[in-house]
Design a protein around this motif. Structure first.
Motif, mmCIF file in Angstrom:
data_model
loop_
_atom_site.group_PDB
_atom_site.id
_atom_site.type_symbol
_atom_site.label_atom_id
_atom_site.label_comp_id
_atom_site.label_asym_id
_atom_site.label_seq_id
_atom_site.Cartn_x
_atom_site.Cartn_y
_atom_site.Cartn_z
ATOM 1 N N ASP A 94 91.657 94.111 5.480
ATOM 2 C CA ASP A 94 92.939 94.559 6.018
ATOM 3 C C ASP A 94 92.855 94.726 7.531
ATOM 4 O OD1 ASP A 94 92.473 97.645 6.693
ATOM 5 O OD2 ASP A 94 91.447 97.186 4.810
ATOM 6 N N ASN A 95 94.007 94.778 8.179
ATOM 7 C CA ASN A 95 94.023 94.878 9.640
ATOM 8 C C ASN A 95 94.049 96.315 10.147
ATOM 9 O OD1 ASN A 95 96.634 95.238 8.702
ATOM 10 N ND2 ASN A 95 97.607 93.961 10.260
ATOM 11 N N LEU A 96 93.542 97.244 9.329
ATOM 12 C CA LEU A 96 93.301 98.621 9.769
ATOM 13 C C LEU A 96 91.812 98.966 9.768
ATOM 14 C CD1 LEU A 96 96.198 100.461 7.863
ATOM 15 C CD2 LEU A 96 96.134 99.837 10.284
ATOM 16 N N VAL A 97 90.958 97.962 9.627
ATOM 17 C CA VAL A 97 89.535 98.210 9.405
ATOM 18 C C VAL A 97 88.849 98.863 10.598
ATOM 19 C CG1 VAL A 97 89.149 96.393 7.698
ATOM 20 C CG2 VAL A 97 88.954 95.855 10.139
ATOM 21 N N HIS A 98 87.822 99.590 10.264
ATOM 22 C CA HIS A 98 86.896 100.197 11.222
ATOM 23 C C HIS A 98 85.872 99.132 11.635
ATOM 24 C CE1 HIS A 98 83.605 102.926 12.529
ATOM 25 N NE2 HIS A 98 84.549 103.831 12.710
ATOM 26 N N ASN A 99 85.222 99.352 12.781
ATOM 27 C CA ASN A 99 84.182 98.419 13.224
ATOM 28 C C ASN A 99 83.001 98.333 12.258
ATOM 29 O OD1 ASN A 99 85.262 97.269 15.519
ATOM 30 N ND2 ASN A 99 84.457 98.826 16.907
ATOM 31 N N ALA A 100 82.830 99.342 11.410
ATOM 32 C CA ALA A 100 81.763 99.283 10.413
ATOM 33 C C ALA A 100 82.014 98.182 9.391
ATOM 34 C CB ALA A 100 81.627 100.628 9.700
ATOM 35 N N VAL A 101 83.247 97.721 9.303
ATOM 36 C CA VAL A 101 83.586 96.556 8.481
ATOM 37 C C VAL A 101 83.661 95.301 9.346
ATOM 38 C CG1 VAL A 101 85.399 95.484 7.073
ATOM 39 C CG2 VAL A 101 84.798 97.878 6.726
ATOM 40 N N LEU A 102 84.357 95.401 10.460
ATOM 41 C CA LEU A 102 84.637 94.223 11.276
ATOM 42 C C LEU A 102 83.379 93.614 11.885
ATOM 43 C CD1 LEU A 102 87.022 92.524 12.251
ATOM 44 C CD2 LEU A 102 87.152 93.999 14.275
ATOM 45 N N ARG A 103 82.495 94.434 12.401
ATOM 46 C CA ARG A 103 81.325 93.895 13.098
ATOM 47 C C ARG A 103 80.327 93.202 12.167
ATOM 48 N NH1 ARG A 103 80.589 98.553 17.826
ATOM 49 N NH2 ARG A 103 82.044 97.563 19.289
ATOM 50 N N PRO A 104 80.036 93.737 10.979
ATOM 51 C CA PRO A 104 79.178 92.963 10.065
ATOM 52 C C PRO A 104 79.782 91.608 9.696
ATOM 53 C CG PRO A 104 79.320 95.236 9.336
ATOM 54 C CD PRO A 104 80.311 95.087 10.450
ATOM 55 N N ILE A 105 81.105 91.570 9.526
ATOM 56 C CA ILE A 105 81.752 90.295 9.208
ATOM 57 C C ILE A 105 81.632 89.337 10.381
ATOM 58 C CG2 ILE A 105 83.975 89.192 8.737
ATOM 59 C CD1 ILE A 105 84.758 91.710 7.176
ATOM 60 N N ARG A 106 81.885 89.826 11.581
ATOM 61 C CA ARG A 106 81.771 88.956 12.753
ATOM 62 C C ARG A 106 80.340 88.448 12.937
ATOM 63 N NH1 ARG A 106 86.524 88.139 12.099
ATOM 64 N NH2 ARG A 106 88.176 89.137 13.330
ATOM 65 N N LEU A 108 78.157 87.861 10.503
ATOM 66 C CA LEU A 108 77.967 86.820 9.492
ATOM 67 C C LEU A 108 78.658 85.529 9.907
ATOM 68 C CD1 LEU A 108 78.483 88.914 6.226
ATOM 69 C CD2 LEU A 108 76.346 87.901 7.023
ATOM 70 N N GLU A 109 79.850 85.655 10.490
ATOM 71 C CA GLU A 109 80.560 84.461 10.963
ATOM 72 C C GLU A 109 79.793 83.784 12.094
ATOM 73 O OE1 GLU A 109 85.266 84.956 10.299
ATOM 74 O OE2 GLU A 109 84.413 86.347 11.756
ATOM 75 N N ALA A 110 79.264 84.580 13.022
ATOM 76 C CA ALA A 110 78.515 84.016 14.140
ATOM 77 C C ALA A 110 77.284 83.256 13.667
ATOM 78 C CB ALA A 110 78.113 85.127 15.117
ATOM 79 N N THR A 115 83.448 82.691 6.443
ATOM 80 C CA THR A 115 84.686 82.717 7.210
ATOM 81 C C THR A 115 85.475 83.945 6.757
ATOM 82 O OG1 THR A 115 85.828 81.336 5.581
ATOM 83 C CG2 THR A 115 84.782 80.214 7.454
ATOM 84 N N SER A 116 86.484 84.336 7.549
ATOM 85 C CA SER A 116 87.233 85.537 7.183
ATOM 86 C C SER A 116 88.657 85.460 7.705
ATOM 87 C CB SER A 116 86.550 86.795 7.726
ATOM 88 O OG SER A 116 86.732 86.900 9.128
ATOM 89 N N ASP A 117 89.481 86.324 7.177
ATOM 90 C CA ASP A 117 90.856 86.485 7.638
ATOM 91 C C ASP A 117 91.293 87.884 7.226
ATOM 92 O OD1 ASP A 117 93.317 86.031 8.731
ATOM 93 O OD2 ASP A 117 93.889 84.406 7.371
ATOM 94 N N PHE A 118 92.381 88.373 7.836
ATOM 95 C CA PHE A 118 92.876 89.685 7.438
ATOM 96 C C PHE A 118 94.218 89.548 6.746
ATOM 97 C CE2 PHE A 118 94.574 89.341 11.803
ATOM 98 C CZ PHE A 118 95.906 89.670 11.600
ATOM 99 N N TYR A 119 94.470 90.473 5.822
ATOM 100 C CA TYR A 119 95.793 90.602 5.228
ATOM 101 C C TYR A 119 96.489 91.791 5.881
ATOM 102 C CZ TYR A 119 93.318 93.987 2.204
ATOM 103 O OH TYR A 119 92.555 95.024 1.725
ATOM 104 N N ASP A 120 97.822 91.749 5.907
ATOM 105 C CA ASP A 120 98.598 92.678 6.722
ATOM 106 C C ASP A 120 98.889 93.966 5.957
ATOM 107 O OD1 ASP A 120 100.192 93.880 8.570
ATOM 108 O OD2 ASP A 120 101.747 92.337 8.586
ATOM 109 N N ALA A 121 98.396 95.077 6.488
ATOM 110 C CA ALA A 121 98.615 96.390 5.874
ATOM 111 C C ALA A 121 99.622 97.221 6.646
ATOM 112 C CB ALA A 121 97.292 97.146 5.787
ATOM 113 N N SER A 122 100.365 96.596 7.550
ATOM 114 C CA SER A 122 101.264 97.368 8.405
ATOM 115 C C SER A 122 102.609 97.652 7.762
ATOM 116 C CB SER A 122 101.489 96.625 9.729
ATOM 117 O OG SER A 122 102.128 95.375 9.501
#
Length: 376
Positions: A94-106, A108-110, A115-122
């Motif tokens: 989701d697009n409310l994630v903390h860096n504890a989620v976002l940075r491990p994903i980034r 892995l992508e690097a 690959t990854s994408d976000f779904y809209d939680a707004s």
């Protein structure tokens, strides 16, 4: 100066006496290393450790043997994300994630592993589910949800997301850093495969310990390697859980404090805790609404409320509050994507977060200072 502590989203304070007593008793009476000896102190430590696993597993609908203690929610999320993903997988978050989620994903992508994408939680829950369905593809393996935002009180519909994941055969990871100890969570009922949370926030324990509860579908590779107390002759980590994911000596006093926190929550009642926090949030939001140049970012129905002022920066407001003994968090709260989602990416926010120890008088004190700033 009497402090008004309104930073429970960072860590709970003050720690209740039951939590401190449990940590002290563990240090005195179970001071050995669990699984590393046959003497009385080691045996007592092993018994306390398993009892804490049972307490946490019972509270969250898990299995004691699949209840893993880590150094914190960040470690739990790293183990879950890095340990469940396979080369070529697609991750949705989701697009409310903390860096504890976002940075491990980034990371892995690097490395070219996913690959990854976000779904809209707004928007509404229905719109969230539409976004999730649209983004899920044939290579999607992992869905991650922020149960409750650490910037506002947006709560994601994890039961609906979990049901969707079961229907599609996807693994479901929940970041419960802000919801654990505040909202009801059940691994089987919510369809969760990896529940990640800290011990020092809603569970009211000491810092230094987190929880990772795994479903029987989740086959998670280890992040750390070292002594596990069993199968020392093997070159790799043991296959058995929880030892497979618990390399090194565990922080037993902190673990004991988390178990005590869970018992205190049971005694108090999750519903009572939630009602208390919602009452304080409503009082705070009502007071902010009476002021001319503040606005609330996102939702404010739970225990976390973020505000902005038209002309005064969050940093300056935080300094003024601190000078009056009022403790809040300002800035970006380690969640840049969430700030972009909420439209607060320029300066971040002033985050006010409530806990069981707060009172209506605390709300009155912070509102008085904020009103003085607004009228200046």
């Amino acid at each position: 100066m009497n402090l008004v502590y309104l930073d429970h989203a960072a860590t709970s304070w003050p720690k209740p006496r039951e939590i401190l007593d449990a940590a002290r008793d563990a240090s005195v009476h179970a001071g050995g290393n669990p699984g590393r000896g046959a003497h009385p102190l080691s045996d007592a430590a092993s018994g306390l450790l398993y009892s804490a696993r049972e307490e946490a597993a019972s509270f969250f609908g898990g299995i004691p043997e699949r209840t893993v203690f880590t150094s914190g929610a960040t470690c739990s999320l790293n183990i879950a994300i890095r340990g469940l993903v396979r080369p070529g997988d697609h991750i949705l978050f989701d697009n409310l994630v903390h860096n504890a989620v976002l940075r491990p994903i980034r990371a892995l992508e690097a490395a070219g592993l996913c690959t990854s994408d976000f779904y809209d939680a707004s928007g509404s829950d229905g719109e969230l589910m539409e976004s999730l369905r649209a983004k899920a593809g044939p290579r999607t393996r992992l869905v991650i949800a922020t149960h409750q935002s650490n910037i506002c009180s947006r709560i994601l519909p994890i039961r609906e997301i979990g049901r969707f994941c079961r229907e599609r055969g996807l693994l479901f990871v929940v970041d419960a850093a802000q919801s654990g100890g505040h909202l009801p969570i059940s691994l089987p009922e919510d369809g969760i495969d990896a529940l990640c949370l800290p011990g020092h926030k809603g569970l009211m324990g000491l810092p230094g310990v987190g929880l990772l509860l795994l479903s029987d579908r989740a086959r998670c590779d280890p992040l750390l390697f070292g002594g596990a107390g069993i199968r020392s002759e093997d070159p790799g980590m043991p296959e058995e859980l929880p030892e497979r994911l618990e390399a090194g000596t565990l922080p037993l006093p902190a673990i004991a404090s988390v178990a005590a926190g869970i018992r205190l929550i049971r005694k108090t009642g999750l519903d009572a805790i939630r009602r208390h926090e919602e009452k304080l949030s409503a009082l705070f939001a009502e007071g902010i609404g009476r002021m001319g140049r503040y606005r609330i970012a996102g939702e404010s129905r739970g225990g976390v409320v973020s505000i902005l002022h038209e002309t005064v920066s969050p940093a300056a407001i935080g300094t003024c509050l601190a000078e009056q003994g009022i403790c809040v968090r300002t800035g970006y709260h380690c969640a840049p994507l969430a700030h972009r989602t909420l439209g607060t990416e320029k300066q971040g926010t002033v985050r006010v977060s409530f806990g069981l120890s707060n009172t209506a008088q605390d709300i009155e004190r912070i509102l008085n200072v904020l009103n003085e700033i607004d009228e200046f």
